[in-house]
Design a protein around this motif. Structure first.
Motif, PDB file in Angstrom:
ATOM      1  N   ASN A 155      -0.802  -0.259 -13.994  1.00  0.00           N
ATOM      2  CA  ASN A 155       0.254  -0.521 -14.984  1.00  0.00           C
ATOM      3  C   ASN A 155       1.470   0.380 -14.748  1.00  0.00           C
ATOM      4  OD1 ASN A 155      -1.227  -2.491 -16.294  1.00  0.00           O
ATOM      5  ND2 ASN A 155      -2.173  -1.043 -17.727  1.00  0.00           N
ATOM      6  N   ALA A 156       1.213   1.644 -14.451  1.00  0.00           N
ATOM      7  CA  ALA A 156       2.313   2.585 -14.212  1.00  0.00           C
ATOM      8  C   ALA A 156       3.085   2.192 -12.956  1.00  0.00           C
ATOM      9  CB  ALA A 156       1.753   4.003 -14.061  1.00  0.00           C
ATOM     10  N   TRP A 157       2.366   1.762 -11.956  1.00  0.00           N
ATOM     11  CA  TRP A 157       3.009   1.355 -10.700  1.00  0.00           C
ATOM     12  C   TRP A 157       3.848   0.097 -10.908  1.00  0.00           C
ATOM     13  CZ3 TRP A 157       0.981  -2.634  -7.065  1.00  0.00           C
ATOM     14  CH2 TRP A 157       1.737  -2.685  -5.882  1.00  0.00           C
ATOM     15  N   ALA A 174       3.867   6.039  -5.209  1.00  0.00           N
ATOM     16  CA  ALA A 174       4.116   6.155  -6.650  1.00  0.00           C
ATOM     17  C   ALA A 174       2.985   6.845  -7.399  1.00  0.00           C
ATOM     18  CB  ALA A 174       4.341   4.761  -7.243  1.00  0.00           C
ATOM     19  N   THR A 175       1.752   6.678  -6.922  1.00  0.00           N
ATOM     20  CA  THR A 175       0.596   7.204  -7.677  1.00  0.00           C
ATOM     21  C   THR A 175      -0.129   8.358  -6.983  1.00  0.00           C
ATOM     22  OG1 THR A 175      -0.995   5.679  -6.651  1.00  0.00           O
ATOM     23  CG2 THR A 175       0.198   4.885  -8.602  1.00  0.00           C
ATOM     24  N   GLY A 176       0.053   8.487  -5.672  1.00  0.00           N
ATOM     25  CA  GLY A 176      -0.669   9.520  -4.947  1.00  0.00           C
ATOM     26  C   GLY A 176      -2.129   9.178  -4.725  1.00  0.00           C
ATOM     27  N   ILE A 205       0.830  -1.207   0.000  1.00  0.00           N
ATOM     28  CA  ILE A 205       0.000   0.000   0.000  1.00  0.00           C
ATOM     29  C   ILE A 205       0.862   1.254   0.000  1.00  0.00           C
ATOM     30  CG2 ILE A 205      -1.632   1.352   1.379  1.00  0.00           C
ATOM     31  CD1 ILE A 205      -2.875  -1.306   2.300  1.00  0.00           C
ATOM     32  N   ARG A 206       1.911   1.250   0.834  1.00  0.00           N
ATOM     33  CA  ARG A 206       2.797   2.417   0.890  1.00  0.00           C
ATOM     34  C   ARG A 206       3.472   2.658  -0.460  1.00  0.00           C
ATOM     35  NH1 ARG A 206       4.112   0.499   6.154  1.00  0.00           N
ATOM     36  NH2 ARG A 206       5.918  -0.615   5.301  1.00  0.00           N
ATOM     37  N   ASN A 247      -9.044   3.434  -5.107  1.00  0.00           N
ATOM     38  CA  ASN A 247      -9.361   4.344  -6.222  1.00  0.00           C
ATOM     39  C   ASN A 247      -8.504   4.089  -7.449  1.00  0.00           C
ATOM     40  OD1 ASN A 247     -11.225   5.708  -4.561  1.00  0.00           O
ATOM     41  ND2 ASN A 247      -9.590   6.957  -3.675  1.00  0.00           N
ATOM     42  N   ALA A 248      -7.794   2.971  -7.450  1.00  0.00           N
ATOM     43  CA  ALA A 248      -6.860   2.684  -8.539  1.00  0.00           C
ATOM     44  C   ALA A 248      -7.579   2.400  -9.856  1.00  0.00           C
ATOM     45  CB  ALA A 248      -5.993   1.490  -8.162  1.00  0.00           C
TER      46      ALA A 248
END
Length: 236
Positions: free
Chosen positions: A39-41, A25-27, A19-20, A32-33
């Motif tokens: 994919n970016a993560w 990485a995404t904020g 989770i961290r 809410n992903a």
């Protein structure tokens, strides 16, 4: 060999790490992903030198958290039989608030003893009688005096008008409600104050009056026989 507690702690630590990493990485929160976020993560993890096995584990955990976001739960309306089963197994301490919620709505949980005699508050007669029964069960004194047209009604003596009738937090009411449901052999899922309120509104609209609802669920217009002191649990 690790214990169950150690394995649980290790799993929890891995989930927290995933989770961290995702949030950093995404904020965003995992719930809410979007597919693009995931994919970016995943690319970020790979470029950061995180081992492939760990990347896969993290990705699976976040996917599960993202999938946990569901549509709002549909309203749950208790059936007449379910209500009767719950009434049957409810303890003396829980019986009154349970039934009064069904007759008058869950706003009754905020009522004080003074609410009973507030001319601006409409209280179903069956609910009032149940509350007077509850007061007597607690040792409060009463005297005979007509109440809103009921000639043989009882009034309370020496009550604190500002004290709540049921001084229980919502989480405790919910806990007791689920426990009652389990003892009655009813699924406790989605069993909450909202369930009682939705059921109350449904029967109010269907029956047109609390008196008819009381008759339907087996609450008599008088009271002592409503809930015997001892009731056997329904066989599990």
């Amino acid at each position: 060999m690790s214990t169950e507690a150690e394995r649980h702690a290790a799993t929890l630590k891995t989930i927290q790490s995933a989770i961290r990493s995702f949030e950093s990485a995404t904020g965003k929160k995992p719930q809410n992903a979007t597919a693009q976020d995931l994919n970016a993560w995943a690319a970020h993890l790979s470029h950061s030198g995180v081992p492939i096995a760990t990347c896969r584990k993290y990705h699976t955990l976040i996917l599960r958290l993202a999938a946990a976001k569901r549509e709002p739960t549909a309203k749950r309306i208790l059936s007449v039989d379910e209500i009767k089963f719950m009434k049957h197994v409810a303890t003396q301490e829980d019986y009154a608030w349970l039934v009064v919620c069904l007759l008058a709505g869950t706003e009754c949980l905020a009522w004080t003893w003074g609410t009973l005699y507030n001319p601006n508050v409409i209280i179903p007669m069956n609910a009032y009688l149940l509350i007077v029964d509850e007061a007597q069960r607690r040792g409060m004194r009463t005297f005979e005096y007509p109440y809103r047209g009921k000639e043989d009604a009882l009034w309370l003596v020496d009550y604190n008008p500002n004290a709540r009738i049921w001084d229980l937090p919502k989480h405790e009411i919910t806990r007791r409600l689920k426990n009652i449901a389990k003892r009655a052999g009813i699924a406790a899922a989605n069993m909450s104050l909202a369930t009682l309120d939705d059921t109350h509104k449904y029967f109010a609209e269907t029956n047109g009056s609390a008196e008819k609802t009381a008759k339907m669920i087996g609450v008599r217009n008088g009271s002592k026989s409503n809930k015997p002191v001892h009731r056997e649990r329904i066989a599990q």
